[in-house]
Design an enzyme around this catalytic site. Sequence first.
Site, short mmCIF file in Angstrom:
data_model
loop_
_atom_site.label_atom_id
_atom_site.label_comp_id
_atom_site.label_asym_id
_atom_site.label_seq_id
_atom_site.Cartn_x
_atom_site.Cartn_y
_atom_site.Cartn_z
N ASP A 78 0.83 -1.19 0.04
CA ASP A 78 -0.12 -0.13 0.10
C ASP A 78 0.78 1.18 -0.08
O ASP A 78 2.12 1.04 0.23
CB ASP A 78 -0.96 -0.03 1.17
CG ASP A 78 -1.80 1.31 1.22
OD1 ASP A 78 -2.29 1.61 0.21
OD2 ASP A 78 -2.08 1.79 2.12
N SER A 79 0.38 2.40 -0.43
CA SER A 79 1.06 3.65 -0.27
C SER A 79 1.59 3.74 1.21
O SER A 79 2.44 4.44 1.57
CB SER A 79 -0.02 4.75 -0.57
OG SER A 79 -1.15 4.94 0.07
N GLY A 135 -2.60 9.07 -3.80
CA GLY A 135 -4.00 9.33 -4.31
C GLY A 135 -4.06 10.87 -4.71
O GLY A 135 -4.97 11.41 -5.54
N CYS A 154 -4.54 -1.47 -2.17
CA CYS A 154 -4.77 0.01 -2.47
C CYS A 154 -5.47 0.06 -3.59
O CYS A 154 -5.08 -0.53 -4.70
CB CYS A 154 -3.38 0.37 -2.52
SG CYS A 154 -3.18 2.25 -2.84
N ASN A 155 -6.54 0.84 -3.55
CA ASN A 155 -7.46 1.03 -4.35
C ASN A 155 -6.91 2.02 -5.74
O ASN A 155 -6.95 1.90 -6.58
CB ASN A 155 -8.72 1.80 -3.94
CG ASN A 155 -9.66 0.85 -3.11
OD1 ASN A 155 -10.58 0.31 -3.38
ND2 ASN A 155 -9.23 0.73 -2.00
N THR A 156 -6.06 2.82 -5.15
CA THR A 156 -5.42 3.97 -5.84
C THR A 156 -4.33 3.16 -6.80
O THR A 156 -4.22 3.20 -8.13
CB THR A 156 -4.65 4.93 -5.13
OG1 THR A 156 -5.55 5.37 -4.23
CG2 THR A 156 -4.10 6.12 -6.23
N GLU A 211 -2.53 8.03 8.50
CA GLU A 211 -1.00 8.04 8.92
C GLU A 211 -0.49 8.43 9.98
O GLU A 211 0.41 8.10 10.53
CB GLU A 211 -0.19 8.49 7.60
CG GLU A 211 -0.71 7.78 6.04
CD GLU A 211 0.07 6.70 6.02
OE1 GLU A 211 1.35 6.81 6.23
OE2 GLU A 211 -0.53 5.68 5.82
N CYS A 246 -11.04 3.31 -0.04
CA CYS A 246 -9.45 3.46 0.39
C CYS A 246 -9.26 2.74 1.30
O CYS A 246 -9.97 2.69 2.30
CB CYS A 246 -9.12 4.91 0.38
SG CYS A 246 -7.59 5.31 1.16
N THR A 247 -8.36 1.96 1.43
CA THR A 247 -7.89 1.07 2.31
C THR A 247 -7.37 1.69 3.90
O THR A 247 -7.56 1.19 4.80
CB THR A 247 -6.73 0.02 1.94
OG1 THR A 247 -5.63 0.86 1.50
CG2 THR A 247 -7.46 -1.04 0.88
N HIS A 248 -7.27 2.94 3.75
CA HIS A 248 -6.97 3.54 4.78
C HIS A 248 -8.53 4.06 5.75
O HIS A 248 -8.25 3.98 7.05
CB HIS A 248 -6.53 4.91 4.68
CG HIS A 248 -5.07 4.95 4.34
ND1 HIS A 248 -4.42 4.53 3.17
CD2 HIS A 248 -3.78 5.31 5.13
CE1 HIS A 248 -3.25 4.76 3.22
NE2 HIS A 248 -2.72 5.14 4.38
N1 DGL Z 1 -4.73 3.54 0.59
C1 DGL Z 1 -4.92 3.93 -0.50
C2 DGL Z 1 -6.08 3.39 -1.32
O1 DGL Z 1 -6.70 2.50 -0.99
C3 DGL Z 1 -4.24 5.22 -0.96
C4 DGL Z 1 -4.17 6.36 -0.08
C5 DGL Z 1 -3.28 7.40 -0.69
O2 DGL Z 1 -2.15 7.12 -0.58
O3 DGL Z 1 -3.76 8.35 -1.17
O4 DGL Z 1 -6.47 3.95 -2.32
#
Ligand code: DGL
Length: 274
Positions: A12-13, A45, A75-77, A153, A185-187
């Site tokens: 992930d990011s 993102g 990570c969706n992005t 974060e 978004c996984t966050h």
């Molecule tokens: N966790 C990430 C996602 O699922 C990206 C968050 C990011 O770095 O902007 O999209």
Amino acid sequence: MPYAHDPVGVLDSGLGGLSVLKALMAELPCERFLYCADCAHTPWGDKSEAFVVERTRAISRFLIDRGAKAVVLACNTATAAAADILRREAAVPVIGIEPAVKPAAAQTRSGVIGVLATRRTTESARYRSLLERFCRGVRVVTVAAPGLMECVERGDLTGPETRRLLEKYLAPILQAGADQLVLGCTHYPFLSGLIAEIAGPGVALLEPGRPVALVTRRRLQDLGLLNAGEPLSPRLTCCVSGAEKHAPILNRMLAGNFTAAEAFAAGEIAELPV
Ligand code: DGL
């Protein structure tokens, strides 16, 4: 040539992918995991597609070089920008993650669903295609939510700034009468307590961790790569770029989502090449 006893790579990011890792560890109890967080380069993102492709490619290579038998893009992005490219390039299976608009559209009673995701995801061709394929006849309120991942974060899951951003981003979704909210978004699953409080009991939250874990299990099984033997150890190795700054938060988030013993076992934290 990957083997069943090799670890599963997860990237992930940043720390958001830990929400997916948690489901993977529950669903695949005999597997070892190698988790990479690119904390030195967050957020993805808000960056260009080319940047996200390059980082996803570099970290996938890093994972494969360290023996990963599969790469889960938690990570969706990254999935929106790079999944197709990586699937062509990588010698191991690549499993991606997409906003859960399909189940949301199937489950809605009000006919309105909300989606929170990063700008890079909401502007992607892949997301547009998801909506075209699965959301006909349903109103979709899509909100890009810059700043939210930074709250996670920082480990700020309930503070005033996080609440202010969430209230702002959820307002159009709630005003439209959505009864399904896709955390794209996984966050964001780390914020689900506060999101549920703001959205109220009439809104179901859709998190993608478990579905991705089930897909991963099936892919490994189909390819003969599932570890059927004894649980392997160490169960989890975490690698993070910008380790000095982020290691304490990473440990805290692991502790919040895993048992203390697993957090302790997380042990090795290395630098990613940046
Ligand atoms: N966790 C990430 C996602 O699922 C990206 C968050 C990011 O770095 O902007 O999209």
